[in-house]
Enzyme design. Structure first.
Site, mmCIF file in Angstrom:
data_model
loop_
_atom_site.group_PDB
_atom_site.id
_atom_site.type_symbol
_atom_site.label_atom_id
_atom_site.label_comp_id
_atom_site.label_asym_id
_atom_site.label_seq_id
_atom_site.Cartn_x
_atom_site.Cartn_y
_atom_site.Cartn_z
ATOM 1 N N LYS A 132 0.051 -9.985 -0.454
ATOM 2 C CA LYS A 132 0.134 -9.745 0.991
ATOM 3 C C LYS A 132 -1.191 -9.969 1.719
ATOM 4 O O LYS A 132 -1.204 -10.340 2.893
ATOM 5 C CB LYS A 132 0.644 -8.327 1.260
ATOM 6 C CG LYS A 132 2.068 -8.078 0.773
ATOM 7 C CD LYS A 132 3.079 -8.904 1.546
ATOM 8 C CE LYS A 132 4.509 -8.576 1.147
ATOM 9 N NZ LYS A 132 5.471 -9.507 1.777
ATOM 10 N N GLU B 88 5.373 -4.069 9.908
ATOM 11 C CA GLU B 88 6.462 -3.371 9.230
ATOM 12 C C GLU B 88 6.124 -3.388 7.743
ATOM 13 O O GLU B 88 5.367 -4.232 7.285
ATOM 14 C CB GLU B 88 7.786 -4.096 9.473
ATOM 15 C CG GLU B 88 8.080 -5.286 8.539
ATOM 16 C CD GLU B 88 7.099 -6.448 8.661
ATOM 17 O OE1 GLU B 88 6.465 -6.581 9.736
ATOM 18 O OE2 GLU B 88 6.940 -7.196 7.691
ATOM 19 N N SER C 32 3.569 -11.438 -8.296
ATOM 20 C CA SER C 32 3.150 -11.240 -6.908
ATOM 21 C C SER C 32 2.406 -9.933 -6.650
ATOM 22 O O SER C 32 1.663 -9.817 -5.689
ATOM 23 C CB SER C 32 4.365 -11.326 -5.988
ATOM 24 O OG SER C 32 5.346 -10.401 -6.402
#
Lengths: 389, 262
Positions: A84, A106, A373
């Site tokens: 992220k 969010e 990830s």
């Protein structure tokens, strides 16, 4: 057409946001080729985020299956523990250029919330994160991390109280405060230009992978596997290989309790196109077009939509999408921990679990890359609950 | 000629501002809906906006969100909303009916079928807030011009854009008073007033109705120099939550009264 992936994508949002979306697209288009911006982002990626991330040969996992070679792209080693950060670093620089004084985001699993709170702390910008109340409970540690980082966390109690509802609430906040606020969307979803911007910032995963695997093996891999919720880590690693037809791309959605139940998030496997949260894309919905309440053990995949570019890649048959259940993901998390000393995020565990189906069909010469990830520390609450040791 | 436009013109000719009332289809219950709506029309609503409930209504604040959720739990379907429209139209031939809702409802119903069923039910226009100018032509490409398509302008719309919206919108132009979602607000500051004034001067092609944050007669009195009419939604829905329709009727009467005297 601007902002479309084939028929998918678009800008299906209230008029109030259109000026901001046009401004964002303009600023992004002039910024992305600006050398100052490129250097500033590269410096942050290297010296703050810790890139490049390694490509690790998973020798014991490879031995376990006894077939093709398995590599792991280590996005779990980014600062704060997931891919992220690649996006939030890029977007905070855009917010600075847009002159916005406030950031909203969010979050589902909390990883994007943490990554946003982190860059806001680093740049001294006020930050508010919307999070479904269900996720606030199952990702308690990330909520505390966000607060440590100075962000305000707003629990969302509408709808299913998960990622979709947090996204609705963030969009509503943006409609109200668009003049001074930039919305950092965490995945390749929402109205144009977000799916394009987030993809571009995540493409660094695939670019590094391409160089690394060619250094190790002298060629591109045969398979790349990534989990798909909104789909940002998947697009990030897939994108530089889209025009290499020899590389088979596999996207893994959350099968929840099983795709023969209604409790899953297999949007591309079982959904149909519609308009939701600013985009035309595959959706899980009923006959009336009401968006379904979905389920996954992993908060980051618990979403009834998917990035519009994935919808196009599905229709073009360029990426194969399938699903993995909660239980299969849990087994895969344990397996990777035991065999490689890496505790994966439950999201990434879905991609790992697909090896059970893929590896028996491979040969010794095949090369498989998994996008790992994120790391699983954030999932310890769920894991303690579900795995008996 | 648009029935919506001629109705607003007719009301304005009588020295009044038009009053459009938003009601969520099937709220508070499917049984009460028709009777409530008939009484609201009798109390002074010139136009009715019939909200098509959607699970994820992005442009709506808490009150309308909740009413949509309840309507869905009540089992409301698009077919039922068309039946409501048909029934309302029978008794109130001169009250234009506008469907307000979100793009996905229309897509999943099937666009051509949706238009046909809407026309058959006596619907006069559509307001779809998540289909902005950028998506308008392609979204409505399968539609004829039998239904008015009402566009929205907001405080973030540039003057140039307002002109385009005004040229494209049919029925009327929906002027959103403030940046934000639907819902009651405490009041309107000078900046908002200035902006509404400028917008009203720019709009030449359509009648302009102001909505979002209009909840009481004072709002109407304050803003009436800059509008041809007003749209009230959340305040009405909120009063309907109390299950006392008389309270709602009193509110509609006081709003209608404010429309007559300002």
């Amino acid at each position: 057409m601007a902002g479309k992936f084939g028929e998918f994508g678009g800008r299906f949002v209230p008029e109030t946001l259109m000026a901001a979306l046009h401004e964002l697209a303009e600023v992004y288009n002039s910024t992305k080729t600006d050398i100052t911006f490129i250097e500033e982002l590269a410096d942050l990626q290297k010296n703050y985020n810790g890139r490049e991330t390694p490509l690790t040969f998973a020798n014991r996992l490879t031995e376990h299956y006894g077939k093709g070679k398995i590599y792991l792209k280590r996005e779990d080693l980014n600062h704060t523990g997931a891919h992220k950060m690649n996006n939030t670093l890029g977007q905070i620089l855009l917010a600075k250029r847009l002159g916005k004084k406030r950031i909203i985001a969010e979050t589902g699993a909390g990883q994007h919330g943490v990554a946003t709170a982190t860059v806001c702390a680093k740049f001294g910008i006020e930050c508010t994160v919307y999070m479904g109340e269900v996720d606030v409970h199952r990702q308690e540690m990330n909520v505390f991390r966000m607060k440590m980082l100075g962000a305000k966390v707003v629990p969302v109690t509408s709808g299913s109280m998960t990622l979709k509802d947090a996204t609705n609430e963030a969009i509503r906040d943006w409609v109200e405060n668009v003049e001074n606020t930039h919305y950092i969307i965490g995945s390749v979803v929402g109205p144009h230009p977000y799916p394009m911007i987030v993809r571009d910032f995540q493409t660094i995963i695939g670019e590094e992978t391409k160089i690394q695997i060619n250094k190790f093996e002298g060629r591109n891999p045969d398979y790349i596997i990534a989990c798909v919720g909104g789909g940002s880590n998947a697009i990030g690693i897939f994108h530089p290989f889209i025009n290499n037809p020899e590389v088979k791309l596999v996207g893994i959605e959350a099968g929840g309790y099983g795709i023969d139940t209604y409790m899953h998030c297999a949007t591309l496997t079982l959904g149909r196109p519609g308009v939701f949260q600013g985009m035309n894309t595959y959706l899980l919905q009923d006959n009336e077009g009401q968006i379904s309440e979905v389920h996954s053990i992993s908060a980051g995949l618990d979403y009834p939509g998917v990035g519009p570019e994935h919808s196009l890649l599905k229709d073009l048959d360029r990426v194969q999408y399938s699903s993995i259940t909660d239980d299969e993901a849990l087994d895969a998390a344990l397996k990777l921990s035991r065999l490689e000393g890496i505790l994966p995020a439950l999201e990434s565990s879905h991609a790992l679990a697909h090896l059970e189906y893929l590896m028996p069909t491979t040969s010794k010469d095949d090369i498989v890359v998994i996008n790992l990830s994120g790391r699983g520390d954030k999932d310890l609450n769920t894991l303690i609950d579900k795995i008996k040791l | 000629m648009s029935k919506i436009k001629s109705k607003i013109e007719e009301v304005n000719r009588n020295g009044k501002k038009a009053l459009s009332i938003f009601l969520t289809s099937g709220f508070p219950t499917i049984e009460k809906f028709i009777n409530n709506t008939n009484r609201i029309i009798d109390a002074g609503a010139d136009l009715i906006e019939l909200g098509m409930p959607f699970s994820d209504p992005l442009a709506d604040g808490g009150v309308i969100q909740q009413s949509s959720q309840i309507a869905l739990q009540n089992g409301i379907t698009q077919k039922q909303t068309f039946l409501f429209a048909e029934e309302l139209k029978k008794k109130n031939v001169n009250t234009p009916l506008i469907l307000m809702g979100y793009a996905n409802t229309i897509i999943q119903y099937g666009k051509e079928q949706f238009e046909q069923d809407a026309i058959n039910a006596g619907v006069d226009g559509l307001i779809i807030p998540d289909v902005p100018l950028e998506e308008f032509d392609s979204f409505f490409s399968q539609f004829s011009n039998k239904l008015d398509k009402i566009l929205l302008t907001t405080p973030t719309s540039s003057k140039e854009r307002i002109i385009t919206l005004d040229n494209k919108s049919t029925g009327f132009l929906y002027c959103v008073s403030v940046s934000g979602t639907t819902g009651v607000r405490s009041g309107f500051d000078d900046k908002i007033i200035e902006n509404l004034k400028a917008t009203y001067q720019t709009v030449n092609n359509n009648k302009m109705l102001i909505g979002f944050g209009i909840s009481k007669p004072e709002n109407i009195k304050q803003l009436s120099p800059f509008a041809d009419g007003f749209i009230v939604g959340s305040a009405i829905i909120k009063s309907l939550q109390n299950e006392n329709i008389d309270e709602t009727i009193e509110l509609v009467k006081s709003l209608s009264e404010a429309c007559s005297t300002s």
